[in-house]
Design an enzyme around this catalytic site. Structure first.
Site, short mmCIF file in Angstrom:
data_model
loop_
_atom_site.label_atom_id
_atom_site.label_comp_id
_atom_site.label_asym_id
_atom_site.label_seq_id
_atom_site.Cartn_x
_atom_site.Cartn_y
_atom_site.Cartn_z
N CYS A 193 28.39 31.34 10.10
CA CYS A 193 28.78 32.60 10.63
C CYS A 193 27.50 33.59 10.50
O CYS A 193 27.22 34.38 11.43
CB CYS A 193 29.78 33.35 9.85
SG CYS A 193 30.35 34.82 10.28
N CYS A 238 28.62 33.85 14.10
CA CYS A 238 29.13 35.29 14.61
C CYS A 238 28.44 36.14 14.59
O CYS A 238 28.33 37.37 15.53
CB CYS A 238 30.58 35.49 13.81
SG CYS A 238 31.17 34.37 12.41
N LYS A 268 25.44 36.12 17.05
CA LYS A 268 25.98 36.14 18.28
C LYS A 268 26.27 37.51 18.76
O LYS A 268 26.18 37.92 19.68
CB LYS A 268 27.17 35.25 18.28
CG LYS A 268 27.94 35.17 19.64
CD LYS A 268 29.12 34.50 19.52
CE LYS A 268 29.96 35.02 18.51
NZ LYS A 268 31.39 34.29 18.20
N TYR A 322 35.01 28.82 23.61
CA TYR A 322 34.71 30.28 23.59
C TYR A 322 33.23 30.27 23.32
O TYR A 322 32.54 31.32 23.69
CB TYR A 322 35.21 31.12 22.07
CG TYR A 322 35.17 30.35 20.98
CD1 TYR A 322 33.97 31.25 20.20
CD2 TYR A 322 35.64 29.73 20.35
CE1 TYR A 322 33.79 30.98 19.12
CE2 TYR A 322 35.47 28.99 18.94
CZ TYR A 322 34.55 29.76 18.17
OH TYR A 322 34.34 29.43 17.06
N GLU A 328 31.01 32.65 25.78
CA GLU A 328 30.14 33.76 24.90
C GLU A 328 28.50 33.57 25.44
O GLU A 328 27.92 34.64 25.68
CB GLU A 328 30.43 33.95 23.58
CG GLU A 328 31.73 34.23 23.21
CD GLU A 328 32.10 34.13 21.67
OE1 GLU A 328 33.06 34.91 21.03
OE2 GLU A 328 31.44 33.21 21.02
N HIS A 343 46.16 59.05 24.28
CA HIS A 343 45.57 59.58 25.59
C HIS A 343 44.47 60.06 25.48
O HIS A 343 44.41 61.12 24.75
CB HIS A 343 46.99 60.22 26.26
CG HIS A 343 46.62 60.19 27.68
ND1 HIS A 343 46.69 59.28 28.63
CD2 HIS A 343 46.26 61.55 28.34
CE1 HIS A 343 46.52 59.84 29.72
NE2 HIS A 343 46.23 61.12 29.64
N GLU A 346 46.68 52.40 24.89
CA GLU A 346 47.97 52.96 25.14
C GLU A 346 48.82 52.17 26.09
O GLU A 346 49.79 52.43 26.01
CB GLU A 346 47.95 54.62 25.67
CG GLU A 346 47.39 54.72 27.02
CD GLU A 346 47.59 56.30 27.44
OE1 GLU A 346 48.41 56.98 27.09
OE2 GLU A 346 46.57 56.72 27.92
#
Length: 451
Positions: free
Chosen positions: A42, A47, A50, A176, A180, A436, A441
């Site tokens: 990682c 991770c 990356k 993935y 990526e 908002h 939302e």
């Protein structure tokens, strides 16, 4: 019998470090052996670097959008060397942090390859150590299919240290990591092709998510080639690489990047001396408490092949430390409703069941879907669409799954993960006031059943 250590951890990745630190904090005498780099995949080749490269690739989007907001910018120039050097400096900083975390916790850190010579004994660089418990946390390793020329390809391990950004990149894989890195290479300016042997990438993700991302990546000009696989790789006289596909076509690139799966890193670990068994897929066989078939040996993280995510390895490491040395605090890891993100461009955020999984499990479902152009893009010519989707149990109104493709998907899905963990209903989503104007939302304003 008196042992040198209460717990000997093999591997200083996310799971191993977490287990070691907390076990030491609970009063255990702990050692960690690591032969490569602190922080594991990682921190070093996963991770963290990356995500830094994803940030770098995303700058191109910001520059493209700037004109719509009145900014006139001189033509930008990207320098791969600068990005990699800055990334390396950050990784070195994190390595130091991991070292301090271990040492300051009272853990003995041993540099070198650890090999088990028995169920309670580990050898590192000729030195033997005894331990009441041994924890295998050695992680995974990328693998390239055994084809002619496989040595000419690279994996994620090497991609982070390329000296130059290749002009033409062929990314092979449908998971993935492939998606990526295709986004990273393309976003930084390389002509990129994503090659996958199946009909559509990201198998296991919600069907709407997979289709939507495919459409958005094609809008960005990424060359997607499905039902295609490489038969062999050859190096040409000019240094470029020729990939011959199984259908006879030939593709030429400067770099061929494989992301076709990872295997558990169990090389020369001495499993034959311990009674530890592997399952039919080659992962270490463990029970619900991460106990292997050898009573003194446990295993967590990628080597057990469950959910191969850093936060899951952290939770498993914590679980082991608590069960062994603080049992009153022990609670099993809950593998249900784990939020995940794919840092594609645009990114994916998902938690809970996909529509397909819900149907397979016998639920009668209501589907709520919304596709819209984000407010940020309304002053630009960019036509990218965001997807949001809720999978709801029609009988109980419980929200079974939340899925998103669009900016900040990972950030948004984290909060929804708490809602699903708490068993939230669609009515509770509907009764929650939205923030908002935000994209988020939309998750609390979807009122019409799509199907």
């Amino acid at each position: 019998m008196a042992y040198d250590f209460d717990l000997f951890v093999i591997g200083a990745g996310s799971g191993g470090v977490r287990a070691a630190r907390f076990a030491a904090g609970f009063g255990a005498k702990v050692a960690v052996a690591e032969s490569r780099y602190l922080g594991g995949t990682c921190v070093n080749v996963g991770c963290v670097p990356k995500k830094l490269l994803v940030y770098g690739a995303h700058v191109a989007d910001e520059l493209e959008q700037a004109a719509g907001y009145g900014w006139t910018l001189e033509e930008g120039h990207f320098d791969w060397g600068t990005l990699i050097a800055n990334k390396n400096r950050e990784i070195e900083r994190l390595n130091g942090i991991y070292r301090n975390l271990l040492v300051n916790s009272g853990v003995t850190l041993i540099q070198g390859h650890a090999r088990m010579t028995g169920p309670n004994e580990v050898e590192v660089e000729g030195q033997r150590y005894s331990a009441e418990h041994i924890l295998i946390a050695t992680g995974g390793w990328p693998q390239v299919p055994d084809i002619p020329g496989k040595e000419l390809a690279i994996t994620s391990n090497e991609a982070f240290y390329l000296k130059d950004l290749p002009r033409r990149v062929l990314v092979v894989g449908g998971g993935y990591i492939a998606v990526e890195f295709a986004g990273i290479f393309q976003g930084l300016g390389a002509a990129t092709t994503l090659l996958y042997r199946g009909d559509l990438f990201l198998r296991g993700f919600d069907g709407s998510v997979r289709t939507h991302l495919k459409e958005e990546l094609e809008k960005r000009g990424l060359d997607l080639q499905f039902n295609a696989d490489i038969q062999r790789i050859d190096k040409l006289e000019d240094g470029s690489l020729k990939a011959t596909l199984k259908d006879g076509r030939e593709l030429v690139a400067d770099c061929i990047f494989y992301a076709t799966g990872r295997r558990p890193m169990l090389d020369n670990l001495g499993l034959e001396n311990t009674g530890v068994e592997l399952d039919d897929k080659g992962y270490v066989r463990v029970d619900d408490q991460y106990q292997t078939t050898a009573p003194s040996i446990l295993a967590i993280g990628d080597v057990i092949g469950r959910v191969q995510l850093t936060p899951v390895a952290l939770a498993e490491g914590m679980g082991v430390a608590r069960r062994l040395f603080k049992p009153e605090q022990y609670r099993p890891v809950d593998y249900q409703n784990i939020p995940t993100a794919v840092f594609s461009q645009p990114p994916i955020g998902t938690v809970g069941l996909t529509e397909e999984q819900a149907v397979e499990q016998g639920y009668e479902v209501k589907i709520f879907e919304s596709r819209f152009r984000a407010m940020k893009l309304t002053l630009t010519d960019i036509q990218e669409k965001t997807l949001m989707k809720l999978v709801v149990d029609a009988k109980t109104d419980k929200v079974l799954g939340c899925h998103m493709v669009g900016p900040d998907a990972g950030e948004i899905i984290q909060g929804l993960g708490i809602a699903l963990k708490a068993g939230a209903t669609k009515q509770q989503f509907d009764e929650t006031i939205g923030v908002h104007p935000t994209a988020a939302e939309e998750f609390v304003t979807m009122r019409t059943v799509t199907r």
